[in-house]
Design an enzyme around this catalytic site. Structure first.
Site, mmCIF file in Angstrom:
data_model
loop_
_atom_site.group_PDB
_atom_site.id
_atom_site.type_symbol
_atom_site.label_atom_id
_atom_site.label_comp_id
_atom_site.label_asym_id
_atom_site.label_seq_id
_atom_site.Cartn_x
_atom_site.Cartn_y
_atom_site.Cartn_z
ATOM 1 N N HIS A 95 50.073 36.775 33.773
ATOM 2 C CA HIS A 95 49.992 36.880 35.229
ATOM 3 C C HIS A 95 48.969 35.841 35.700
ATOM 4 O O HIS A 95 47.845 35.772 35.189
ATOM 5 C CB HIS A 95 49.572 38.294 35.620
ATOM 6 C CG HIS A 95 49.549 38.532 37.100
ATOM 7 N ND1 HIS A 95 50.684 38.818 37.832
ATOM 8 C CD2 HIS A 95 48.531 38.532 37.999
ATOM 9 C CE1 HIS A 95 50.362 38.989 39.096
ATOM 10 N NE2 HIS A 95 49.050 38.812 39.238
ATOM 11 N N ASP A 108 49.518 45.697 40.687
ATOM 12 C CA ASP A 108 48.520 44.651 40.475
ATOM 13 C C ASP A 108 47.157 45.072 41.012
ATOM 14 O O ASP A 108 46.960 45.158 42.219
ATOM 15 C CB ASP A 108 49.002 43.365 41.165
ATOM 16 C CG ASP A 108 48.153 42.172 40.788
ATOM 17 O OD1 ASP A 108 47.208 42.336 40.005
ATOM 18 O OD2 ASP A 108 48.449 41.062 41.291
ATOM 19 N N ASP A 111 46.980 34.274 38.906
ATOM 20 C CA ASP A 111 46.552 34.542 40.277
ATOM 21 C C ASP A 111 46.024 33.286 40.947
ATOM 22 O O ASP A 111 44.938 32.809 40.615
ATOM 23 C CB ASP A 111 45.435 35.593 40.266
ATOM 24 C CG ASP A 111 45.957 36.973 39.948
ATOM 25 O OD1 ASP A 111 46.912 37.413 40.616
ATOM 26 O OD2 ASP A 111 45.417 37.619 39.025
ATOM 27 N N MET A 141 44.617 31.612 44.335
ATOM 28 C CA MET A 141 43.985 31.999 45.610
ATOM 29 C C MET A 141 43.470 30.769 46.341
ATOM 30 O O MET A 141 42.905 29.870 45.714
ATOM 31 C CB MET A 141 42.791 32.912 45.329
ATOM 32 C CG MET A 141 43.126 34.119 44.500
ATOM 33 S SD MET A 141 41.626 35.066 44.183
ATOM 34 C CE MET A 141 42.303 36.360 43.147
ATOM 35 N N HIS A 146 51.407 34.608 40.907
ATOM 36 C CA HIS A 146 51.164 35.395 42.116
ATOM 37 C C HIS A 146 50.393 34.514 43.088
ATOM 38 O O HIS A 146 49.216 34.225 42.866
ATOM 39 C CB HIS A 146 50.362 36.642 41.700
ATOM 40 C CG HIS A 146 49.897 37.498 42.832
ATOM 41 N ND1 HIS A 146 48.896 38.436 42.682
ATOM 42 C CD2 HIS A 146 50.306 37.593 44.127
ATOM 43 C CE1 HIS A 146 48.702 39.061 43.834
ATOM 44 N NE2 HIS A 146 49.538 38.565 44.722
ATOM 45 N N MET A 171 50.312 45.682 45.547
ATOM 46 C CA MET A 171 48.881 45.514 45.296
ATOM 47 C C MET A 171 48.193 46.880 45.318
ATOM 48 O O MET A 171 48.291 47.614 46.307
ATOM 49 C CB MET A 171 48.245 44.608 46.363
ATOM 50 C CG MET A 171 48.735 43.169 46.369
ATOM 51 S SD MET A 171 48.513 42.296 44.799
ATOM 52 C CE MET A 171 46.739 42.428 44.541
ATOM 53 N N MET A 200 48.445 33.878 46.250
ATOM 54 C CA MET A 200 47.691 34.477 47.353
ATOM 55 C C MET A 200 47.221 33.335 48.231
ATOM 56 O O MET A 200 46.030 33.019 48.316
ATOM 57 C CB MET A 200 46.518 35.294 46.789
ATOM 58 C CG MET A 200 46.963 36.611 46.197
ATOM 59 S SD MET A 200 45.732 37.324 45.100
ATOM 60 C CE MET A 200 46.177 36.489 43.578
ATOM 61 N N SER A 245 46.143 39.332 33.340
ATOM 62 C CA SER A 245 45.841 38.348 34.381
ATOM 63 C C SER A 245 44.771 37.389 33.889
ATOM 64 O O SER A 245 43.643 37.792 33.581
ATOM 65 C CB SER A 245 45.331 39.047 35.643
ATOM 66 O OG SER A 245 44.784 38.068 36.502
HETATM 67 C C1 DX5 Z 1 43.743 40.487 42.564
HETATM 68 C C2 DX5 Z 1 44.708 39.872 41.577
HETATM 69 C C3 DX5 Z 1 44.874 40.686 40.359
HETATM 70 C C4 DX5 Z 1 43.627 40.780 39.532
HETATM 71 C C5 DX5 Z 1 43.676 42.058 38.760
HETATM 72 O O1 DX5 Z 1 43.718 39.704 43.697
HETATM 73 O O2 DX5 Z 1 45.978 39.719 42.174
HETATM 74 O O3 DX5 Z 1 45.953 40.196 39.584
HETATM 75 O O4 DX5 Z 1 43.488 39.702 38.646
HETATM 76 O O5 DX5 Z 1 42.464 42.235 38.125
HETATM 77 P P1 DX5 Z 1 41.958 43.655 37.593
HETATM 78 O O6 DX5 Z 1 42.955 44.113 36.581
HETATM 79 O O7 DX5 Z 1 40.622 43.343 37.039
HETATM 80 O O8 DX5 Z 1 41.919 44.577 38.797
HETATM 81 ZN ZN ZN Z 2 47.780 39.199 40.869
#
Ligand code: DX5
Ligand code: ZN
Length: 218
Positions: free
Chosen positions: A31, A173, A33, A35, A64, A135, A66, A6
């Site tokens: 990956h 994840d 993320d 947000m 992904h 998750m 969010m 990620s």
């Molecule tokens: C959390 C994200 C994850 C995050 C995982 O909201 O969706 O993808 O980056 O990070 P680690 O591996 O550090 O838990």
């Molecule tokens: Zn993620």
């Protein structure tokens, strides 16, 4: 075993170098993320970073989202040439329609579900999804602790797809490490997102090859 570092855990001061580390490694996907500060209590990054990834990443992008009402932005993200896109069940009122629109563009569809959401929501979406993003932390931040109650959901989803002869993959994840990844693979998970565990490694390239080697021997 599919490994997806990620980019959220990368050092953005040297993003290009961090991307090259993933390129060099035997990891399979990036990956990504995204947000919005509304669905989750954090804001990560958006289109300018997507542009850099689309330009330099030599492995497919797994985005992904969010964000609330993800249907507003799915097309713009897909324009970056993604391999897969997951949206949150909890963030989207027209979840079936939105997944259908992603599928129609030839992008792999994922339904992401929070630790507090039952995996049974997957059933009505079974014909539309290529993967479930389960998750294993509450979305919003990297570096959190693994939520143990999700283990039962992995087992239930794995049983469900066997019984119904479905071929969706299970992505985990959050808080995946070299210590828990093999155990999770044994109970049925297929794709492993790794933020902190990958980027905070002294040698991320060797780290991923060791994990894959162990998975082959097991
Ligand atoms: C959390 C994200 C994850 C995050 C995982 O909201 O969706 O993808 O980056 O990070 P680690 O591996 O550090 O838990
Ligand atoms: Zn993620």
């Amino acid at each position: 075993m599919i490994i997806a570092p990620s980019i959220l855990a990368a050092d953005f001061g040297k993003l290009r170098e961090e991307i090259e580390i993933v390129n060099e490694s035997s990891a399979d996907l990036f990956h990504v993320d995204v947000m919005d500060g509304v669905f989750v209590p954090n804001i990560s990054f958006g289109f300018p970073v997507m542009e850099v990834l689309a330009k330099y990443a030599k492995k497919p992008l797994d985005v992904h989202l969010m964000i609330v009402q993800p249907e507003r932005y799915t097309d713009r993200f897909m324009d970056f040439g993604l391999q897969s896109l997951s949206i949150h069940f909890e963030a989207c009122v027209q979840v079936h329609r939105t997944l259908e629109s992603i599928k129609n563009k030839g992008v792999k569809t994922g339904i992401a579900i929070n630790p507090g959401t039952s995996e049974s929501v997957v059933e009505p979406l079974r014909d539309l999804i290529d993967f479930v993003n389960l998750m294993t932390v509450n979305p919003g931040f990297g570096g959190q602790s693994f939520i143990q109650s999700v283990v039962r959901k992995i087992e239930n989803l794995d049983n469900f797809r066997r019984e119904e002869e479905l071929d969706f993959l299970i992505e985990l994840d959050g808080a995946i490490t070299g210590d828990n990844i093999h155990e999770m693979a044994v109970i049925g998970a297929d794709i492993f997102v790794m933020g902190t565990a990958f980027f905070k490694q002294k040698d991320p390239v060797a780290f991923v090859s060791d994990i894959k080697l162990k998975a082959m021997i097991d």
